[in-house]
Design a protein around this motif. Structure first.
Motif, PDB file in Angstrom:
ATOM      1  N   GLU A  13      37.208  42.364  29.461  1.00  0.00           N
ATOM      2  CA  GLU A  13      37.394  42.748  30.850  1.00  0.00           C
ATOM      3  C   GLU A  13      36.719  41.812  31.859  1.00  0.00           C
ATOM      4  OE1 GLU A  13      37.888  46.300  28.273  1.00  0.00           O
ATOM      5  OE2 GLU A  13      36.416  44.694  28.391  1.00  0.00           O
ATOM      6  N   SER A  14      35.982  40.818  31.392  1.00  0.00           N
ATOM      7  CA  SER A  14      35.335  39.916  32.346  1.00  0.00           C
ATOM      8  C   SER A  14      36.342  39.068  33.112  1.00  0.00           C
ATOM      9  CB  SER A  14      34.307  39.024  31.646  1.00  0.00           C
ATOM     10  OG  SER A  14      34.949  38.125  30.764  1.00  0.00           O
ATOM     11  N   VAL A  15      37.573  38.999  32.603  1.00  0.00           N
ATOM     12  CA  VAL A  15      38.670  38.349  33.323  1.00  0.00           C
ATOM     13  C   VAL A  15      39.838  39.327  33.336  1.00  0.00           C
ATOM     14  CG1 VAL A  15      40.325  36.451  33.312  1.00  0.00           C
ATOM     15  CG2 VAL A  15      37.953  36.027  32.656  1.00  0.00           C
ATOM     16  N   SER A  16      40.388  39.549  34.517  1.00  0.00           N
ATOM     17  CA  SER A  16      41.546  40.432  34.637  1.00  0.00           C
ATOM     18  C   SER A  16      42.487  39.863  35.683  1.00  0.00           C
ATOM     19  CB  SER A  16      41.114  41.850  35.037  1.00  0.00           C
ATOM     20  OG  SER A  16      40.514  41.840  36.316  1.00  0.00           O
ATOM     21  N   PHE A  17      43.718  40.359  35.650  1.00  0.00           N
ATOM     22  CA  PHE A  17      44.716  39.967  36.636  1.00  0.00           C
ATOM     23  C   PHE A  17      44.991  41.162  37.522  1.00  0.00           C
ATOM     24  CE2 PHE A  17      45.284  37.151  33.046  1.00  0.00           C
ATOM     25  CZ  PHE A  17      45.245  35.923  33.678  1.00  0.00           C
ATOM     26  N   GLU A  18      44.850  40.955  38.818  1.00  0.00           N
ATOM     27  CA  GLU A  18      45.069  42.025  39.786  1.00  0.00           C
ATOM     28  C   GLU A  18      46.487  41.927  40.329  1.00  0.00           C
ATOM     29  OE1 GLU A  18      43.666  42.539  44.235  1.00  0.00           O
ATOM     30  OE2 GLU A  18      42.023  43.014  42.861  1.00  0.00           O
ATOM     31  N   ILE A  19      47.188  43.061  40.276  1.00  0.00           N
ATOM     32  CA  ILE A  19      48.534  43.138  40.825  1.00  0.00           C
ATOM     33  C   ILE A  19      48.459  44.044  42.043  1.00  0.00           C
ATOM     34  CG2 ILE A  19      50.933  43.764  40.414  1.00  0.00           C
ATOM     35  CD1 ILE A  19      50.199  43.695  37.383  1.00  0.00           C
ATOM     36  N   ARG A  20      48.700  43.501  43.226  1.00  0.00           N
ATOM     37  CA  ARG A  20      48.719  44.304  44.448  1.00  0.00           C
ATOM     38  C   ARG A  20      50.120  44.858  44.642  1.00  0.00           C
ATOM     39  NH1 ARG A  20      44.405  42.279  48.672  1.00  0.00           N
ATOM     40  NH2 ARG A  20      42.694  41.970  47.190  1.00  0.00           N
ATOM     41  N   CYS A  21      50.192  46.187  44.735  1.00  0.00           N
ATOM     42  CA  CYS A  21      51.470  46.887  44.775  1.00  0.00           C
ATOM     43  C   CYS A  21      51.716  47.494  46.144  1.00  0.00           C
ATOM     44  CB  CYS A  21      51.488  47.989  43.722  1.00  0.00           C
ATOM     45  SG  CYS A  21      51.249  47.366  42.045  1.00  0.00           S
ATOM     46  N   ALA A  22      52.960  47.427  46.606  1.00  0.00           N
ATOM     47  CA  ALA A  22      53.333  47.931  47.927  1.00  0.00           C
ATOM     48  C   ALA A  22      53.342  49.449  47.986  1.00  0.00           C
ATOM     49  CB  ALA A  22      54.704  47.395  48.332  1.00  0.00           C
ATOM     50  N   ASP A  23      53.634  50.119  46.854  1.00  0.00           N
ATOM     51  CA  ASP A  23      53.786  51.574  46.891  1.00  0.00           C
ATOM     52  C   ASP A  23      53.625  52.141  45.484  1.00  0.00           C
ATOM     53  OD1 ASP A  23      56.218  50.959  45.572  1.00  0.00           O
ATOM     54  OD2 ASP A  23      57.337  51.038  47.455  1.00  0.00           O
ATOM     55  N   GLN A  24      53.758  53.471  45.386  1.00  0.00           N
ATOM     56  CA  GLN A  24      53.591  54.135  44.093  1.00  0.00           C
ATOM     57  C   GLN A  24      54.645  53.695  43.089  1.00  0.00           C
ATOM     58  OE1 GLN A  24      50.924  56.467  43.501  1.00  0.00           O
ATOM     59  NE2 GLN A  24      51.494  55.858  41.428  1.00  0.00           N
ATOM     60  N   GLU A  25      55.838  53.432  43.557  1.00  0.00           N
ATOM     61  CA  GLU A  25      56.900  52.975  42.658  1.00  0.00           C
ATOM     62  C   GLU A  25      56.497  51.686  41.945  1.00  0.00           C
ATOM     63  OE1 GLU A  25      61.648  51.762  42.709  1.00  0.00           O
ATOM     64  OE2 GLU A  25      60.724  52.511  44.550  1.00  0.00           O
ATOM     65  N   GLU A  26      55.919  50.745  42.680  1.00  0.00           N
ATOM     66  CA  GLU A  26      55.462  49.505  42.063  1.00  0.00           C
ATOM     67  C   GLU A  26      54.283  49.757  41.129  1.00  0.00           C
ATOM     68  OE1 GLU A  26      54.570  46.132  44.519  1.00  0.00           O
ATOM     69  OE2 GLU A  26      56.654  45.892  45.110  1.00  0.00           O
ATOM     70  N   VAL A  27      53.343  50.598  41.555  1.00  0.00           N
ATOM     71  CA  VAL A  27      52.211  50.940  40.688  1.00  0.00           C
ATOM     72  C   VAL A  27      52.738  51.474  39.364  1.00  0.00           C
ATOM     73  CG1 VAL A  27      50.257  52.523  40.360  1.00  0.00           C
ATOM     74  CG2 VAL A  27      50.548  51.345  42.556  1.00  0.00           C
ATOM     75  N   ASP A  28      53.655  52.440  39.435  1.00  0.00           N
ATOM     76  CA  ASP A  28      54.214  53.047  38.226  1.00  0.00           C
ATOM     77  C   ASP A  28      54.924  52.014  37.358  1.00  0.00           C
ATOM     78  OD1 ASP A  28      53.266  55.473  39.207  1.00  0.00           O
ATOM     79  OD2 ASP A  28      55.257  56.184  39.833  1.00  0.00           O
ATOM     80  N   HIS A  29      55.717  51.149  38.001  1.00  0.00           N
ATOM     81  CA  HIS A  29      56.460  50.124  37.253  1.00  0.00           C
ATOM     82  C   HIS A  29      55.512  49.242  36.458  1.00  0.00           C
ATOM     83  CE1 HIS A  29      59.153  46.796  36.298  1.00  0.00           C
ATOM     84  NE2 HIS A  29      58.272  45.994  36.853  1.00  0.00           N
ATOM     85  N   TYR A  30      54.544  48.630  37.115  1.00  0.00           N
ATOM     86  CA  TYR A  30      53.658  47.691  36.421  1.00  0.00           C
ATOM     87  C   TYR A  30      52.766  48.408  35.418  1.00  0.00           C
ATOM     88  CZ  TYR A  30      55.369  44.145  39.562  1.00  0.00           C
ATOM     89  OH  TYR A  30      56.188  43.284  40.241  1.00  0.00           O
ATOM     90  N   TRP A  31      52.280  49.570  35.787  1.00  0.00           N
ATOM     91  CA  TRP A  31      51.429  50.345  34.883  1.00  0.00           C
ATOM     92  C   TRP A  31      52.184  50.648  33.578  1.00  0.00           C
ATOM     93  CZ3 TRP A  31      46.362  51.540  35.267  1.00  0.00           C
ATOM     94  CH2 TRP A  31      45.850  52.521  34.418  1.00  0.00           C
TER      95      TRP A  31
END
Length: 161
Positions: free
Chosen positions: A75-93
């Motif tokens: 976990e010392s390196v991670s990739f952050e995905i900034r999502c516009a809305d819940q739909e995007e959060v759900d998709h990437y998750w």
């Protein structure tokens, strides 16, 4: 001499091609590039096994390397995905958890290859940057109770509801 950006190298133990194809399938603006096969004499690969796969995911350049079992992701390196809305959060998750990923706290997860990701709604960033520190603290307390981030719940906490 001027360097032109960076390429992130991800070290895998025989899964480089599978991982590259998985990431390219998740993100728009993605593609597979050159695939290099191992030369004879590499101690971590068999002759003609894939050694590296160049790929772009979401416009970011990567090289997936079949380097062997010596190093593991953490976990010392991670990739952050900034999502516009819940739909995007759900998709990437959901896509990043496919095939054996692991949920973590506060919007973090590990995919099936062990790579850590933060799936973050842009609203949360704006909440944390709000000059009203109590509102930001409420959003933070709500986030601390979540695995996948719930935008509606974060908004309610931020508003004091």
């Amino acid at each position: 001499m001027v360097a032109k950006g960076f390429t992130t190298c991800l070290w895998f133990d025989g899964q480089a091609e599978e991982a590259a194809n998985h990431y390219v399938s998740i993100f728009e603006d993605s593609r597979i590039g050159d695939v290099m096969h191992a030369p004879d004499g590499n101690p971590h690969t068999t002759p003609d096994q894939v050694l590296t796969v160049e790929f772009e995911a979401n416009g970011q350049k990567f090289v997936a390397l079949n380097g062997g079992p010596l190093f593991k992701f953490n976990e010392s390196v991670s990739f952050e995905i900034r999502c516009a809305d819940q739909e995007e959060v759900d998709h990437y998750w959901n896509r990043l958890l496919e095939g054996g990923g692991e949920e973590g706290p506060c919007g973090w997860l590990k995919d099936r290859f062990g790579v850590s990701w933060q799936v973050v709604p842009e609203d949360l960033i704006r909440m944390f940057l709000d000059p009203d520190r109590e509102k930001a603290a409420r959003a933070n307390r709500a986030m601390q109770t979540m695995r996948k981030l719930d935008v509606a719940e974060l908004r309610r906490a931020f508003a004091g509801e």
